[in-house]
Design an enzyme around this catalytic site. Structure first.
Site, mmCIF file in Angstrom:
data_model
loop_
_atom_site.group_PDB
_atom_site.id
_atom_site.type_symbol
_atom_site.label_atom_id
_atom_site.label_comp_id
_atom_site.label_asym_id
_atom_site.label_seq_id
_atom_site.Cartn_x
_atom_site.Cartn_y
_atom_site.Cartn_z
ATOM 1 N N LYS A 159 0.833 -1.207 0.000
ATOM 2 C CA LYS A 159 0.000 0.000 0.000
ATOM 3 C C LYS A 159 0.865 1.253 0.000
ATOM 4 O O LYS A 159 1.905 1.297 0.666
ATOM 5 C CB LYS A 159 -0.918 0.017 1.242
ATOM 6 C CG LYS A 159 -1.948 -1.101 1.227
ATOM 7 C CD LYS A 159 -2.717 -1.207 2.527
ATOM 8 C CE LYS A 159 -3.752 -0.115 2.705
ATOM 9 N NZ LYS A 159 -4.640 -0.421 3.873
ATOM 10 N N LYS A 202 -0.618 -7.358 6.285
ATOM 11 C CA LYS A 202 -1.371 -8.589 6.077
ATOM 12 C C LYS A 202 -2.590 -8.285 5.206
ATOM 13 O O LYS A 202 -3.281 -7.294 5.426
ATOM 14 C CB LYS A 202 -1.825 -9.128 7.437
ATOM 15 C CG LYS A 202 -2.585 -10.435 7.373
ATOM 16 C CD LYS A 202 -1.654 -11.599 7.149
ATOM 17 C CE LYS A 202 -2.414 -12.897 6.930
ATOM 18 N NZ LYS A 202 -1.525 -13.920 6.299
ATOM 19 N N LEU A 204 -6.265 -9.240 4.437
ATOM 20 C CA LEU A 204 -7.367 -9.972 5.051
ATOM 21 C C LEU A 204 -8.333 -10.391 3.945
ATOM 22 O O LEU A 204 -8.756 -9.555 3.140
ATOM 23 C CB LEU A 204 -8.062 -9.098 6.093
ATOM 24 C CG LEU A 204 -7.124 -8.557 7.195
ATOM 25 C CD1 LEU A 204 -7.845 -7.553 8.095
ATOM 26 C CD2 LEU A 204 -6.559 -9.687 8.033
ATOM 27 N N GLU A 288 -7.065 3.148 8.546
ATOM 28 C CA GLU A 288 -6.732 4.559 8.370
ATOM 29 C C GLU A 288 -7.742 5.429 9.085
ATOM 30 O O GLU A 288 -8.812 4.973 9.490
ATOM 31 C CB GLU A 288 -6.672 4.928 6.881
ATOM 32 C CG GLU A 288 -8.012 4.867 6.181
ATOM 33 C CD GLU A 288 -7.999 5.645 4.864
ATOM 34 O OE1 GLU A 288 -7.063 6.416 4.611
ATOM 35 O OE2 GLU A 288 -8.966 5.484 4.104
ATOM 36 N N ASN A 290 -9.915 9.099 8.671
ATOM 37 C CA ASN A 290 -10.346 10.215 7.823
ATOM 38 C C ASN A 290 -10.538 11.425 8.711
ATOM 39 O O ASN A 290 -11.318 11.390 9.669
ATOM 40 C CB ASN A 290 -11.642 9.876 7.087
ATOM 41 C CG ASN A 290 -11.435 8.789 6.037
ATOM 42 O OD1 ASN A 290 -12.201 7.864 5.926
ATOM 43 N ND2 ASN A 290 -10.348 8.888 5.279
ATOM 44 N N ARG A 292 -12.030 14.317 8.553
ATOM 45 C CA ARG A 292 -13.046 15.231 8.016
ATOM 46 C C ARG A 292 -14.431 14.651 8.273
ATOM 47 O O ARG A 292 -14.558 13.513 8.734
ATOM 48 C CB ARG A 292 -12.845 15.366 6.504
ATOM 49 C CG ARG A 292 -12.854 13.994 5.834
ATOM 50 C CD ARG A 292 -12.874 14.041 4.345
ATOM 51 N NE ARG A 292 -12.566 12.742 3.794
ATOM 52 C CZ ARG A 292 -13.400 11.732 3.637
ATOM 53 N NH1 ARG A 292 -14.654 11.872 4.023
ATOM 54 N NH2 ARG A 292 -13.015 10.581 3.121
HETATM 55 P P1 ADP Z 1 -7.920 4.393 0.860
HETATM 56 O O1 ADP Z 1 -7.298 5.477 1.687
HETATM 57 O O2 ADP Z 1 -7.412 4.379 -0.547
HETATM 58 O O3 ADP Z 1 -9.405 4.354 0.968
HETATM 59 P P2 ADP Z 1 -7.715 2.149 2.752
HETATM 60 O O4 ADP Z 1 -6.481 1.855 3.506
HETATM 61 O O5 ADP Z 1 -8.830 2.794 3.505
HETATM 62 O O6 ADP Z 1 -7.328 3.023 1.455
HETATM 63 O O7 ADP Z 1 -8.256 0.843 2.059
HETATM 64 C C1 ADP Z 1 -9.333 0.891 1.146
HETATM 65 C C2 ADP Z 1 -9.969 -0.477 1.009
HETATM 66 O O8 ADP Z 1 -9.006 -1.432 0.522
HETATM 67 C C3 ADP Z 1 -10.495 -1.072 2.297
HETATM 68 O O9 ADP Z 1 -11.798 -0.600 2.614
HETATM 69 C C4 ADP Z 1 -10.464 -2.556 1.952
HETATM 70 O O10 ADP Z 1 -11.561 -2.844 1.104
HETATM 71 C C5 ADP Z 1 -9.188 -2.693 1.132
HETATM 72 N N1 ADP Z 1 -8.031 -3.006 1.998
HETATM 73 C C6 ADP Z 1 -7.127 -2.122 2.497
HETATM 74 N N2 ADP Z 1 -6.214 -2.744 3.281
HETATM 75 C C7 ADP Z 1 -6.546 -4.058 3.275
HETATM 76 C C8 ADP Z 1 -5.997 -5.238 3.907
HETATM 77 N N3 ADP Z 1 -4.932 -5.172 4.699
HETATM 78 N N4 ADP Z 1 -6.617 -6.418 3.663
HETATM 79 C C9 ADP Z 1 -7.700 -6.495 2.879
HETATM 80 N N5 ADP Z 1 -8.264 -5.448 2.250
HETATM 81 C C10 ADP Z 1 -7.704 -4.226 2.452
#
Ligand code: ADP
Length: 447
Positions: A159, A202, A204, A288, A290, A292
């Site tokens: 990521k 990890k 999930l 994460e 947000n 806002r």
């Molecule tokens: P963004 O800031 O781009 O929204 P996030 O970290 O919130 O990124 O992740 C967005 C989506 O990606 C999550 O809601 C989930 O669907 C998927 N996701 C993110 N991290 C994981 C993870 N470790 N395992 C499985 N799915 C993930």
């Protein structure tokens, strides 16, 4: 402290914020692009300033134009809504340097949470459970990445530390694909977010998306206002949200909520915010925050019986939170459908003239929208037409009201996702509650 608020946004959220300002007796200034002259909040504002042509980069993202409009109109504060400049730490700092109040967290909090590695570190220190891994940025060295991934265990996900909007992520199922995926994700992150920092955590397989709403004042007071479940997503974009998250043990949710409040105190957080978690096998994993107001805040308002935007404005004015944790209860159940202007098959945006508009009503029904018959949906912005929000004493009652409301709602002239929502509320798994983040895409694939 301030008596005039400039609303640096458009559409339903500009109207929502304007209503809260007016209810508190605040003057409002609308800013609008040339494509948005006819938005209802522009007509209802105490003053309105055109800030540029239709493309957002030349209007709603033009920081200098917005600051100029604030000065010219005598605004003392800027509300960024969601999207656009709402999570831009540099903009928040410029607003403060101009002697205005940014209705949101301090710039340092936005910056901290905008770096997902730093955010996870801060959350771990506050006792918030996180997705395993992601303590450090990867240098780009393949051997180092292999060691980090092996320690976590495959599958893993790469990521972008500065990522957002569901982009800059890549799942890796085994060591063979890791080096290439790392190179591609770093390059993508550099191009999309101007920062190639990538980490590994990890992956999930079938989690739910559960989030906790918080609000904090500048005096160190902080509260959590309940949970939301936003697992119904398409391409990481939320489609349906509900409060509370169904089927989770209340004492577990309360423990996570208390940890979020503790994290707010530690980082000196101010304003509204959302802690996002993936929940698998009953365990919460922070992904994460947000910093806002979120699109889905109405489901929390309806279950908590609070006006979140009014609270947000009062905290920005320097007031202490007028309620304590003991005053907050979750009453009944609320569900929100995002009604988008989009093609039901290709999901491409469907801008154009709305020739007919008939919104549902009745007990427990709330429609947040800027649309009416005769509205021309511009092609330049996101495709949200309306948020249909329902409340009931129980989840079953909320679902029953939602079915009626969706059957009543009519939009003519453009394509919408109303039929998709009608399908979702008839789906036995959704009705049972607690589906995972892949459920909607499985449902759509099933035809
Ligand atoms: P963004 O800031 O781009 O929204 P996030 O970290 O919130 O990124 O992740 C967005 C989506 O990606 C999550 O809601 C989930 O669907 C998927 N996701 C993110 N991290 C994981 C993870 N470790 N395992 C499985 N799915 C993930």
């Amino acid at each position: 402290m301030f008596d005039t608020v400039l609303i640096a946004n458009r559409g339903e959220i500009a109207l929502r914020v304007q209503r809260a300002c007016k209810a508190l007796g605040l003057r409002t200034v609308a800013v609008f692009s040339e494509a948005d002259r006819d938005l209802p909040h522009v007509a209802l504002a105490d003053a309105a300033v055109c800030i540029g042509p239709a493309p957002a980069s030349r209007s709603y993202l033009d920081q200098a134009a917005i600051l100029f409009a604030a000065r010219a109109s005598g605004a003392g504060a800027i509300h960024p809504g969601y999207g656009f400049l709402s999570e831009n730490a540099g903009f928040a700092a410029r607003v403060e340097e101009a002697g205005l109040v940014f209705i949101g967290p301090r710039p340092g909090s936005i910056r901290l949470m905008g770096d997902k590695i730093a955010a996870k570190r801060a959350m771990r220190e506050a006792g918030v459970p996180c997705v395993p891994g992601g303590e450090e940025a990867l240098s780009g060295d393949a051997a180092e990445a292999r060691r980090a991934a092996a320690a976590i265990g495959y599958p893993v996900i790469l990521k972008a530390a500065g990522g957002g909007g569901g982009r800059g992520m890549r799942v890796v199922t085994g060591e063979a694909g890791l080096a290439d995926a790392l190179a591609v994700t770093r390059e993508e992150a550099r191009r999309a977010f101007g920062d190639g920092t990538v980490y590994v955590e990890k992956f999930l397989g079938g989690p739910r998306h559960v989030e906790i709403q918080v609000i904090a004042d500048a005096q160190g007071g902080a509260l959590w206002l309940g949970s939301r479940d936003c697992s119904l997503q398409r391409r990481h974009q939320k489609v349906v949200e509900e409060a509370p998250a169904p089927g989770l043990a209340p004492d577990l949710v309360a423990r996570i909520g208390a940890a979020c409040v503790e994290a707010c105190r530690r980082i000196g957080y101010r304003g509204v915010g959302t802690f996002e978690f993936l929940v698998e096998d009953g365990a919460f994993h922070f992904i994460e925050m947000n910093t806002r107001l979120q699109v889905e805040h109405p489901v929390t308002e309806m279950t908590a019986g609070l006006d979140l935007v009014q609270l947000q404005l009062r905290v920005a004015m320097g007031d202490s939170l007028p309620i304590g944790q003991g005053d907050i209860a979750c009453r009944g159940h609320a569900i929100e459908c995002r009604i988008n202007a989009e093609d039901p098959v290709s999901f491409a945006p469907s801008p154009g003239l709305v020739t007919a508009w008939s919104a549902p009503g009745g007990p427990g029904i709330r429609v947040d929208t800027h649309v009416a018959a005769g509205y021309r949906m511009p092609a330049h912005y996101d495709s949200l037409l309306a948020k249909l929000v329902v409340h009931g004493d129980s989840r079953a009652e909320a679902l029953a009201r939602l079915r009626v409301a969706l059957a009543e709602m009519r939009v003519g002239g453009i394509s919408t996702n109303l039929d998709l929502h009608r399908r979702i509320v008839a789906d036995p798994a959704f009705i049972a509650g607690g589906v995972d983040i892949h459920h909607l895409e499985r449902l759509m694939a099933a035809g």
